[in-house]
Write a protein that holds these residues in place. Structure first.
Motif, PDB file in Angstrom:
ATOM      1  N   GLY A 127       0.823  -1.197   0.000  1.00 14.47           N
ATOM      2  CA  GLY A 127       0.000   0.000   0.000  1.00 14.47           C
ATOM      3  C   GLY A 127       0.857   1.247   0.000  1.00 14.47           C
ATOM      4  N   ALA A 128       0.171   2.394  -0.007  1.00 21.08           N
ATOM      5  CA  ALA A 128       0.885   3.662  -0.091  1.00 21.08           C
ATOM      6  C   ALA A 128       1.544   4.043   1.220  1.00 21.08           C
ATOM      7  CB  ALA A 128      -0.093   4.760  -0.518  1.00 21.08           C
ATOM      8  N   THR A 129       1.049   3.511   2.315  1.00 22.34           N
ATOM      9  CA  THR A 129       1.608   3.879   3.613  1.00 22.34           C
ATOM     10  C   THR A 129       1.781   2.648   4.485  1.00 22.34           C
ATOM     11  OG1 THR A 129       1.226   5.126   5.663  1.00 22.34           O
ATOM     12  CG2 THR A 129      -0.717   4.381   4.459  1.00 22.34           C
ATOM     13  N   PRO A 130       2.883   2.577   5.231  1.00 21.72           N
ATOM     14  CA  PRO A 130       3.067   1.445   6.151  1.00 21.72           C
ATOM     15  C   PRO A 130       2.405   1.672   7.498  1.00 21.72           C
ATOM     16  CG  PRO A 130       5.016   2.819   6.186  1.00 21.72           C
ATOM     17  CD  PRO A 130       4.078   3.437   5.179  1.00 21.72           C
ATOM     18  N   TRP A 131       1.870   2.882   7.734  1.00 22.40           N
ATOM     19  CA  TRP A 131       1.408   3.236   9.072  1.00 22.40           C
ATOM     20  C   TRP A 131       0.002   2.732   9.347  1.00 22.40           C
ATOM     21  CZ3 TRP A 131       5.302   4.542  11.853  1.00 22.40           C
ATOM     22  CH2 TRP A 131       6.386   5.198  11.267  1.00 22.40           C
ATOM     23  N   LYS A 132      -0.207   2.326  10.603  1.00 28.80           N
ATOM     24  CA  LYS A 132      -1.528   1.941  11.080  1.00 28.80           C
ATOM     25  C   LYS A 132      -2.138   3.114  11.832  1.00 28.80           C
ATOM     26  CE  LYS A 132       0.233  -2.749  11.910  1.00 28.80           C
ATOM     27  NZ  LYS A 132       0.465  -3.782  12.938  1.00 28.80           N
ATOM     28  N   ASN A 133      -3.420   2.996  12.163  1.00 25.13           N
ATOM     29  CA  ASN A 133      -4.054   4.020  12.983  1.00 25.13           C
ATOM     30  C   ASN A 133      -3.436   4.011  14.378  1.00 25.13           C
ATOM     31  OD1 ASN A 133      -5.852   4.621  10.899  1.00 25.13           O
ATOM     32  ND2 ASN A 133      -7.345   3.106  11.595  1.00 25.13           N
ATOM     33  N   PRO A 134      -3.210   5.179  14.983  1.00 29.30           N
ATOM     34  CA  PRO A 134      -2.667   5.203  16.342  1.00 29.30           C
ATOM     35  C   PRO A 134      -3.627   4.578  17.345  1.00 29.30           C
ATOM     36  CG  PRO A 134      -3.359   7.402  15.659  1.00 29.30           C
ATOM     37  CD  PRO A 134      -3.453   6.532  14.445  1.00 29.30           C
ATOM     38  N   LEU A 135      -3.060   3.973  18.381  1.00 29.35           N
ATOM     39  CA  LEU A 135      -3.848   3.298  19.411  1.00 29.35           C
ATOM     40  C   LEU A 135      -3.551   3.924  20.769  1.00 29.35           C
ATOM     41  CD1 LEU A 135      -3.233  -0.421  18.370  1.00 29.35           C
ATOM     42  CD2 LEU A 135      -5.298   0.930  17.966  1.00 29.35           C
ATOM     43  N   LEU A 136      -4.580   4.070  21.586  1.00 22.68           N
ATOM     44  CA  LEU A 136      -4.435   4.558  22.943  1.00 22.68           C
ATOM     45  C   LEU A 136      -4.469   3.352  23.879  1.00 22.68           C
ATOM     46  CD1 LEU A 136      -4.195   7.135  24.684  1.00 22.68           C
ATOM     47  CD2 LEU A 136      -6.682   7.064  24.934  1.00 22.68           C
ATOM     48  N   LEU A 137      -3.357   3.098  24.563  1.00 20.80           N
ATOM     49  CA  LEU A 137      -3.214   1.925  25.413  1.00 20.80           C
ATOM     50  C   LEU A 137      -2.852   2.329  26.835  1.00 20.80           C
ATOM     51  CD1 LEU A 137      -1.016  -0.156  22.932  1.00 20.80           C
ATOM     52  CD2 LEU A 137      -3.487  -0.382  23.265  1.00 20.80           C
ATOM     53  N   ALA A 138      -3.087   1.410  27.762  1.00 21.41           N
ATOM     54  CA  ALA A 138      -2.570   1.561  29.124  1.00 21.41           C
ATOM     55  C   ALA A 138      -1.182   0.944  29.135  1.00 21.41           C
ATOM     56  CB  ALA A 138      -3.475   0.854  30.131  1.00 21.41           C
ATOM     57  N   ASP A 139      -0.199   1.700  29.572  1.00 21.39           N
ATOM     58  CA  ASP A 139       1.184   1.220  29.496  1.00 21.39           C
ATOM     59  C   ASP A 139       1.417   0.079  30.471  1.00 21.39           C
ATOM     60  OD1 ASP A 139       3.744   1.071  28.546  1.00 21.39           O
ATOM     61  OD2 ASP A 139       4.295   3.121  29.069  1.00 21.39           O
ATOM     62  N   ALA A 140       2.518  -0.632  30.262  1.00 21.27           N
ATOM     63  CA  ALA A 140       2.902  -1.707  31.171  1.00 21.27           C
ATOM     64  C   ALA A 140       3.045  -1.168  32.592  1.00 21.27           C
ATOM     65  CB  ALA A 140       4.229  -2.317  30.722  1.00 21.27           C
ATOM     66  N   ALA A 141       2.879  -2.050  33.567  1.00 22.22           N
ATOM     67  CA  ALA A 141       2.933  -1.723  35.001  1.00 22.22           C
ATOM     68  C   ALA A 141       1.644  -1.068  35.487  1.00 22.22           C
ATOM     69  CB  ALA A 141       4.139  -0.857  35.358  1.00 22.22           C
ATOM     70  N   ALA A 142       0.581  -1.156  34.693  1.00 26.09           N
ATOM     71  CA  ALA A 142      -0.715  -0.679  35.162  1.00 26.09           C
ATOM     72  C   ALA A 142      -1.241  -1.592  36.259  1.00 26.09           C
ATOM     73  CB  ALA A 142      -1.713  -0.642  34.006  1.00 26.09           C
ATOM     74  N   LEU A 143      -1.974  -1.033  37.193  1.00 28.23           N
ATOM     75  CA  LEU A 143      -2.684  -1.829  38.186  1.00 28.23           C
ATOM     76  C   LEU A 143      -4.164  -1.756  37.848  1.00 28.23           C
ATOM     77  CD1 LEU A 143      -2.100  -2.338  41.900  1.00 28.23           C
ATOM     78  CD2 LEU A 143      -4.414  -1.838  41.122  1.00 28.23           C
ATOM     79  N   LEU A 144      -4.744  -2.915  37.530  1.00 31.47           N
ATOM     80  CA  LEU A 144      -6.143  -2.981  37.090  1.00 31.47           C
ATOM     81  C   LEU A 144      -6.936  -3.859  38.043  1.00 31.47           C
ATOM     82  CD1 LEU A 144      -5.552  -3.487  33.250  1.00 31.47           C
ATOM     83  CD2 LEU A 144      -5.956  -1.344  34.481  1.00 31.47           C
ATOM     84  N   THR A 145      -8.060  -3.349  38.504  1.00 30.99           N
ATOM     85  CA  THR A 145      -8.926  -4.075  39.438  1.00 30.99           C
ATOM     86  C   THR A 145     -10.246  -4.392  38.766  1.00 30.99           C
ATOM     87  OG1 THR A 145      -7.949  -2.840  41.288  1.00 30.99           O
ATOM     88  CG2 THR A 145      -9.991  -4.043  41.719  1.00 30.99           C
ATOM     89  N   PRO A 146     -10.559  -5.674  38.551  1.00 34.47           N
ATOM     90  CA  PRO A 146     -11.796  -6.045  37.854  1.00 34.47           C
ATOM     91  C   PRO A 146     -12.985  -6.092  38.802  1.00 34.47           C
ATOM     92  CG  PRO A 146     -10.570  -8.011  38.379  1.00 34.47           C
ATOM     93  CD  PRO A 146      -9.735  -6.857  38.879  1.00 34.47           C
ATOM     94  N   GLN A 147     -14.161  -6.056  38.241  1.00 34.62           N
ATOM     95  CA  GLN A 147     -15.367  -6.248  39.036  1.00 34.62           C
ATOM     96  C   GLN A 147     -15.414  -7.661  39.601  1.00 34.62           C
ATOM     97  OE1 GLN A 147     -17.640  -4.060  39.879  1.00 34.62           O
ATOM     98  NE2 GLN A 147     -17.311  -2.349  38.484  1.00 34.62           N
ATOM     99  N   ALA A 148     -15.005  -8.632  38.796  1.00 36.24           N
ATOM    100  CA  ALA A 148     -14.979 -10.032  39.227  1.00 36.24           C
ATOM    101  C   ALA A 148     -13.577 -10.584  38.963  1.00 36.24           C
ATOM    102  CB  ALA A 148     -16.032 -10.842  38.479  1.00 36.24           C
TER     103      ALA A 148
END
Length: 330
Positions: free
Chosen positions: A265-286
């Motif tokens: 294709g004309a461009t190698p780039w993908k759409n930018p993504l918004l992520l939570a970086d490594a070392a996140a602390l995530l607490t689930p409902q379950a």
């Protein structure tokens, strides 16, 4: 479906022009599968990838037996912040000895290390640098004339950042796989990436490493576990979390296609993504004590290859956290 987590021990052999991140490493692993076994093999492995059934989830790379300090208020880790002269030292303690996972969260300050501490432990040299950053100047070449060209657009210099690891430093990766990818296949993928080179400038010799060992890793399950620490960038958006008890830094991924996709294709780039970086602390409902990863598979990110996916999953280790929602309320 049986799921296993492995600890992969590697040793860098050359400079790296791309940081060793789990989602980027996953993308390169997928290209290796296509080039070695064919696109159909990858398509089969990716069945269910968007429905919480990834065949493989990879972590970032960390100094051997250490993990990144979780993204939490420092007081929760047991630091005494009343002495302002110690705050600079506290901020530099960015690496957590993995044995801390067996201990209460409020004692983790005792298990956090600076890069100098790690150098003394792993290399026997406190003054040794674990890694050094270097900026190199490059210039675009006309591949037909093998020159920089002439005129207004002929000279196009650019900079490339490289990371040089200490020659004795060993790094750990974590890989979660299901029964579709056996240990021999995982070993072959990691070995191939290490030999061919990872990330930018691999064709020029960058990103090479040696696979030292792969062993099964069983994360500790502390009593009262109710949250996870992530080991790679992840996409927690829209999932069932206790939002007031989640802590993370934002990471924007400007991804691009690799291998033969660069010519599609004309461009190698993908759409930018918004992520939570490594070392996140995530607490689930379950909380699921048997979970080895969190997050989700991502797609609809490429105008060139519509079926492209991105690793929005991350390997995790469970921890027992206090009622973190009260921290935000106070």
């Amino acid at each position: 479906m049986k799921r296993i987590m492995y600890k992969i021990r590697i040793q860098p052999q050359t400079a790296f022009a791309t940081s060793l991140r789990g989602d980027t490493l996953f993308g390169q692993a997928c290209w290796h599968i296509v080039e070695s076994a064919g696109e159909e093999a990858l398509t089969d492995l990716l069945e269910g990838y968007l429905d919480n059934r990834p065949f493989m989830v990879l972590s970032d790379a960390f100094p051997a037996d250490f993990l990144p300090r979780p993204t939490l208020p420092l007081a929760l880790l047991g630091f005494d912040l009343s002495d302002p002269t110690q705050r600079k030292l506290v901020k530099s303690k960015r690496w957590l000895d993995s044995i801390a996972l067996h201990q209460p969260l409020h004692t983790w300050s005792e298990f956090l290390s600076t890069e100098s501490d790690i150098a003394e432990r792993l290399l026997g040299q406190r003054d040794a640098a674990l890694w050094k950053e270097e900026i190199r100047n490059h210039n675009s070449l006309n591949r037909l004339t093998n020159t920089t060209g002439k005129g207004e657009h002929g000279f196009a210099p650019f900079e490339r950042a490289y990371t040089w690891y200490h020659p004795q430093l060993v790094l750990d990766l974590y890989a979660c796989v299901d029964e579709r990818l056996n240990l021999d296949a995982l070993r072959a993928i990691i070995t191939a990436i290490g030999q061919s080179g990872y990330g930018k400038e691999a064709s020029s010799g960058a990103g090479k490493f040696t696979l030292l060992d792969i062993t099964e890793y069983i994360p500790p399950k502390p009593q009262g576990a109710n949250a996870w620490i992530t080991l790679a960038p992840s996409a927690p958006q829209g999932l069932d979390w206790i939002s007031s008890a989640c802590f993370y830094n934002v990471h924007v991924r400007f991804g691009r296609h690799g291998s033969s996709a660069l010519s599609q294709g004309a461009t190698p780039w993908k759409n930018p993504l918004l992520l939570a970086d490594a070392a996140a602390l995530l607490t689930p409902q379950a909380f699921d004590a048997e979970a080895l990863w969190v997050g989700q598979g991502l797609t609809n990110l490429s105008h060139v290859i519509r079926q492209s996916v991105h690793q929005g999953y991350s390997p995790v280790v469970p921890i027992a956290a206090p009622d973190l929602s009260r921290i935000r309320e106070s």
